[in-house]
Write a protein that holds these residues in place. Structure first.
Motif, PDB file in Angstrom:
ATOM      1  N   GLU A 176      31.791 -30.442   4.123  1.00 21.12           N
ATOM      2  CA  GLU A 176      31.373 -29.253   4.737  1.00 21.12           C
ATOM      3  C   GLU A 176      32.151 -28.586   5.792  1.00 21.12           C
ATOM      4  OE1 GLU A 176      27.326 -29.927   5.901  1.00 21.12           O
ATOM      5  OE2 GLU A 176      26.921 -28.023   6.938  1.00 21.12           O
ATOM      6  N   PHE A 177      32.735 -29.425   6.540  1.00 18.73           N
ATOM      7  CA  PHE A 177      33.601 -29.152   7.825  1.00 18.73           C
ATOM      8  C   PHE A 177      34.998 -29.393   7.515  1.00 18.73           C
ATOM      9  CE2 PHE A 177      29.221 -29.607   9.688  1.00 18.73           C
ATOM     10  CZ  PHE A 177      28.997 -28.409  10.243  1.00 18.73           C
ATOM     11  N   LYS A 178      35.393 -29.690   6.303  1.00 15.32           N
ATOM     12  CA  LYS A 178      36.743 -29.744   6.068  1.00 15.32           C
ATOM     13  C   LYS A 178      37.708 -28.340   6.458  1.00 15.32           C
ATOM     14  CE  LYS A 178      37.902 -32.481   2.462  1.00 15.32           C
ATOM     15  NZ  LYS A 178      38.195 -32.988   1.019  1.00 15.32           N
ATOM     16  N   ASN A 179      38.439 -28.803   7.109  1.00 13.38           N
ATOM     17  CA  ASN A 179      39.358 -27.621   7.672  1.00 13.38           C
ATOM     18  C   ASN A 179      38.532 -26.702   8.652  1.00 13.38           C
ATOM     19  OD1 ASN A 179      41.662 -28.116   6.098  1.00 13.38           O
ATOM     20  ND2 ASN A 179      40.713 -26.817   4.302  1.00 13.38           N
ATOM     21  N   ARG A 180      37.239 -27.029   9.115  1.00  9.81           N
ATOM     22  CA  ARG A 180      36.700 -26.368  10.117  1.00  9.81           C
ATOM     23  C   ARG A 180      36.370 -27.536  11.161  1.00  9.81           C
ATOM     24  NH1 ARG A 180      31.712 -23.995   8.773  1.00  9.81           N
ATOM     25  NH2 ARG A 180      31.599 -25.218   6.899  1.00  9.81           N
ATOM     26  N   GLY A 181      37.349 -28.185  11.352  1.00 10.99           N
ATOM     27  CA  GLY A 181      37.074 -29.579  12.389  1.00 10.99           C
ATOM     28  C   GLY A 181      37.438 -30.904  11.717  1.00 10.99           C
ATOM     29  N   VAL A 182      37.287 -30.953  10.584  1.00  9.55           N
ATOM     30  CA  VAL A 182      37.644 -32.386   9.776  1.00  9.55           C
ATOM     31  C   VAL A 182      38.845 -32.340   9.320  1.00  9.55           C
ATOM     32  CG1 VAL A 182      37.116 -33.742   7.941  1.00  9.55           C
ATOM     33  CG2 VAL A 182      35.000 -32.966   9.314  1.00  9.55           C
ATOM     34  N   TYR A 237      42.720 -34.325   7.562  1.00  8.30           N
ATOM     35  CA  TYR A 237      43.361 -35.637   7.178  1.00  8.30           C
ATOM     36  C   TYR A 237      44.694 -35.672   7.748  1.00  8.30           C
ATOM     37  CZ  TYR A 237      38.820 -35.666   4.807  1.00  8.30           C
ATOM     38  OH  TYR A 237      37.573 -35.612   4.487  1.00  8.30           O
ATOM     39  N   CYS A 238      45.132 -34.633   8.636  1.00 14.82           N
ATOM     40  CA  CYS A 238      46.570 -34.839   9.029  1.00 14.82           C
ATOM     41  C   CYS A 238      46.764 -34.314  10.371  1.00 14.82           C
ATOM     42  CB  CYS A 238      47.197 -33.680   8.088  1.00 14.82           C
ATOM     43  SG  CYS A 238      49.106 -33.888   8.413  1.00 14.82           S
ATOM     44  N   THR A 239      46.935 -35.413  11.399  1.00 15.47           N
ATOM     45  CA  THR A 239      46.873 -35.117  12.779  1.00 15.47           C
ATOM     46  C   THR A 239      48.310 -34.280  13.040  1.00 15.47           C
ATOM     47  OG1 THR A 239      46.040 -37.091  13.008  1.00 15.47           O
ATOM     48  CG2 THR A 239      47.046 -36.178  14.915  1.00 15.47           C
ATOM     49  N   THR A 240      49.491 -34.483  12.429  1.00 18.53           N
ATOM     50  CA  THR A 240      50.727 -33.841  12.705  1.00 18.53           C
ATOM     51  C   THR A 240      50.475 -32.417  12.276  1.00 18.53           C
ATOM     52  OG1 THR A 240      51.560 -35.800  12.212  1.00 18.53           O
ATOM     53  CG2 THR A 240      53.277 -33.941  12.207  1.00 18.53           C
ATOM     54  N   CYS A 241      49.473 -32.322  11.131  1.00 17.20           N
ATOM     55  CA  CYS A 241      49.468 -30.754  10.692  1.00 17.20           C
ATOM     56  C   CYS A 241      48.525 -29.862  11.656  1.00 17.20           C
ATOM     57  CB  CYS A 241      49.025 -30.519   9.501  1.00 17.20           C
ATOM     58  SG  CYS A 241      49.651 -31.715   8.334  1.00 17.20           S
ATOM     59  N   ASP A 242      47.525 -30.548  11.959  1.00 20.02           N
ATOM     60  CA  ASP A 242      46.563 -29.933  12.696  1.00 20.02           C
ATOM     61  C   ASP A 242      45.955 -30.196  14.016  1.00 20.02           C
ATOM     62  OD1 ASP A 242      45.893 -28.963  10.155  1.00 20.02           O
ATOM     63  OD2 ASP A 242      44.323 -30.317   9.524  1.00 20.02           O
ATOM     64  N   GLY A 243      46.930 -31.462  14.744  1.00 20.49           N
ATOM     65  CA  GLY A 243      46.657 -31.716  15.966  1.00 20.49           C
ATOM     66  C   GLY A 243      46.735 -30.811  17.155  1.00 20.49           C
ATOM     67  N   PRO A 244      47.709 -29.850  17.025  1.00 17.25           N
ATOM     68  CA  PRO A 244      47.689 -28.993  17.892  1.00 17.25           C
ATOM     69  C   PRO A 244      46.605 -27.909  18.032  1.00 17.25           C
ATOM     70  CG  PRO A 244      49.835 -29.148  17.102  1.00 17.25           C
ATOM     71  CD  PRO A 244      48.925 -29.638  16.241  1.00 17.25           C
ATOM     72  N   LEU A 245      45.709 -27.658  16.977  1.00 14.89           N
ATOM     73  CA  LEU A 245      44.690 -26.699  17.106  1.00 14.89           C
ATOM     74  C   LEU A 245      43.344 -27.223  18.011  1.00 14.89           C
ATOM     75  CD1 LEU A 245      44.544 -26.199  13.164  1.00 14.89           C
ATOM     76  CD2 LEU A 245      45.664 -24.669  14.798  1.00 14.89           C
ATOM     77  N   PHE A 246      43.593 -28.422  18.084  1.00 18.67           N
ATOM     78  CA  PHE A 246      42.471 -29.115  19.042  1.00 18.67           C
ATOM     79  C   PHE A 246      42.810 -29.236  20.536  1.00 18.67           C
ATOM     80  CE2 PHE A 246      42.094 -29.988  14.354  1.00 18.67           C
ATOM     81  CZ  PHE A 246      40.481 -29.779  14.444  1.00 18.67           C
ATOM     82  N   LEU A 283      47.392 -41.765  19.265  1.00 17.22           N
ATOM     83  CA  LEU A 283      48.433 -41.686  20.085  1.00 17.22           C
ATOM     84  C   LEU A 283      48.949 -39.948  20.197  1.00 17.22           C
ATOM     85  CD1 LEU A 283      50.195 -44.811  19.819  1.00 17.22           C
ATOM     86  CD2 LEU A 283      48.995 -44.135  21.705  1.00 17.22           C
ATOM     87  N   GLU A 284      49.047 -39.379  18.992  1.00 17.67           N
ATOM     88  CA  GLU A 284      49.433 -38.184  18.585  1.00 17.67           C
ATOM     89  C   GLU A 284      48.490 -37.288  19.579  1.00 17.67           C
ATOM     90  OE1 GLU A 284      50.925 -36.796  15.051  1.00 17.67           O
ATOM     91  OE2 GLU A 284      51.280 -34.958  15.626  1.00 17.67           O
ATOM     92  N   MET A 285      47.328 -37.284  19.316  1.00 18.83           N
ATOM     93  CA  MET A 285      46.093 -36.507  19.690  1.00 18.83           C
ATOM     94  C   MET A 285      45.999 -36.756  21.354  1.00 18.83           C
ATOM     95  SD  MET A 285      45.280 -34.522  17.611  1.00 18.83           S
ATOM     96  CE  MET A 285      44.049 -33.588  18.705  1.00 18.83           C
ATOM     97  N   GLY A 312      35.064 -31.834  19.006  1.00 14.15           N
ATOM     98  CA  GLY A 312      35.452 -30.652  18.402  1.00 14.15           C
ATOM     99  C   GLY A 312      36.306 -30.721  16.836  1.00 14.15           C
ATOM    100  N   GLY A 313      36.585 -32.061  16.912  1.00 16.50           N
ATOM    101  CA  GLY A 313      37.760 -32.529  15.614  1.00 16.50           C
ATOM    102  C   GLY A 313      37.285 -34.039  15.203  1.00 16.50           C
ATOM    103  N   VAL A 314      37.370 -34.236  13.988  1.00 16.84           N
ATOM    104  CA  VAL A 314      37.451 -35.407  13.503  1.00 16.84           C
ATOM    105  C   VAL A 314      38.523 -35.656  12.563  1.00 16.84           C
ATOM    106  CG1 VAL A 314      36.045 -37.019  12.017  1.00 16.84           C
ATOM    107  CG2 VAL A 314      34.928 -35.552  13.527  1.00 16.84           C
ATOM    108  N   PHE A 315      39.383 -36.733  12.861  1.00 15.96           N
ATOM    109  CA  PHE A 315      40.477 -36.887  11.990  1.00 15.96           C
ATOM    110  C   PHE A 315      40.332 -38.179  11.162  1.00 15.96           C
ATOM    111  CE2 PHE A 315      42.213 -34.085  15.390  1.00 15.96           C
ATOM    112  CZ  PHE A 315      43.253 -33.450  14.472  1.00 15.96           C
TER     113      PHE A 315
END
Ligand SMILES: Cc1cc2nc3c(=O)[nH]c(=O)nc-3n(C[C@H](O)[C@H](O)[C@H](O)COP(=O)(O)OP(=O)(O)OC[C@H]3O[C@@H](n4cnc5c(N)ncnc54)[C@H](O)[C@@H]3O)c2cc1C
Length: 302
Positions: free
Chosen positions: A122-128, A130-139, A158-160, A226-229
């Motif tokens: 349900e929350f895929k791409n709305r906080g869930v 699978y790619c920290t490198t791609c989405d990390g900065p959004l959080f 570590l990236e987060m 706000g996010g789950v990786f």
């Protein structure tokens, strides 16, 4: 036209196989639905010989450019099926194209596993993610959770720490990451490692607001994030093969030391295989091996 070989995948394994096959003078088609594979999702690679540190996307571009210079294009398409017709193979793509070849090199890598709890889809791409490198900065400036306990999860944590306010690392059993990564995590004031916890659900309204976890002893916790990786490992990309070659209990293609599969003429290399070391340099090396043996095979099987 019947190609000498068709390479499926354009991560380090497929791009290296293509480089070697092309330099051997073979006719080939390279088909992939993305260039670079997992490398493109890796911020920095620090263990590829010749490059002290290189962004994954850049290494992918260099590899792609190297085969382009030899006149080899990549067909951007998704392979949906492979069949054996006599001593030839027919590769079919999502757009309905067919590629006939005498051999095949499967280099389709792997994809991230899901945890399979309520709220994840349900929350895929709305906080869930699978790619920290791609989405990390959004959080940036948020509290987040990373699920998993091995190297991929450790790298994600570590990236987060560069973006997030607080990072919870939720580990089902114990931390299994390399010691150097574990030490960095343990010494970061931003990270809280919760070992022995499983995820029960992810909740929110429009976006993720909380992750609910439970310890083996039954203790429940709700973490406001706000996010789950999700970083709990990978499954090989073999759906399109529909059982054509032998696989192990993890679904990985079983290969021998020449990258040969159980079907004569079909080769596999990289993360899609049962080679346990899932690394760029290993995938590239296996790609080279596969192409070299394809060349030998074609020279002796006219
Ligand atoms: C977050 C992260 C960090 C990492 N960090 C490092 C690191 O620092 N150093 C290191 O050495 N390794 C690292 N790795 C591992 C490394 O990236 C992989 O081992 C390597 O990319 C595997 O290469 P591959 O070519 O086998 O597969 P992949 O890189 O997975 O590439 C698979 C290719 O196949 C294509 N494909 C898949 N299915 C189909 C289909 N049906 N049709 C068409 N194309 C298809 C994909 O689009 C892609 O082009 C990391 C991985 C991750 C996820």
């Amino acid at each position: 036209m019947t190609f000498d070989t068709v390479v499926i995948g354009a991560g380090p394994a497929g791009l290296t196989a293509a480089l070697y096959a092309k330099r051997k003078g073979l006719t080939l088609a390279v088909i992939a639905d993305s260039i670079g594979g997992q490398m493109s999702k890796t911020a920095n690679i620090e263990n590829y010989p010749g490059h002290e540190i290189i962004p994954g996307k850049q290494l992918a571009l260099i590899m792609q450019e190297q085969i382009k210079q030899l006149g080899q294009d990549i067909v951007m398409d998704r392979v949906t099926g492979v069949e054996r017709i006599g001593n030839r193979f027919r590769t079919t793509t999502a757009t309905g194209k067919h590629f006939d070849s005498r051999t095949l090199i499967i280099a389709t890598g792997a994809h991230w596993r899901e945890i399979g709890v309520p709220g994840e889809k349900e929350f895929k791409n709305r906080g869930v993610s699978y790619c920290t490198t791609c989405d990390g900065p959004l959080f940036a400036d948020m509290d987040v959770a990373v699920v998993g306990g091995a190297n991929a999860a450790a790298e994600s944590v570590l990236e987060m720490t560069h973006y997030a306010t607080k990072v919870y690392m939720i580990v089902r059993s114990t931390l299994k990451a390399d010691q150097i990564l574990a030490d960095r995590i343990m010494s970061s004031p931003k990270v809280t490692v919760l070992q022995g916890y499983t995820v029960e659900k992810i909740t929110g309204t429009d976006f993720v607001e909380a992750i609910h976890i439970r310890s083996k002893a039954g203790e429940q916790k709700t973490l406001q994030v706000g996010g789950v990786f999700v970083e709990i490992g990978q499954d090989p990309n073999t759906d399109f093969l529909k059982g054509l070659v032998k696989t192990n209990d993890k679904g990985e293609i079983i290969i021998d030391e020449y990258c040969r599969t159980s079907v004569q003429g079909i080769y596999a290399c990289g993360d899609v295989t049962d080679v346990p070391q899932k690394q760029v340099i290993v995938a590239a090396g296996e790609g080279a091996k596969a192409a070299m043996d394809v060349y030998t095979y074609l020279s002796t099987h006219r």
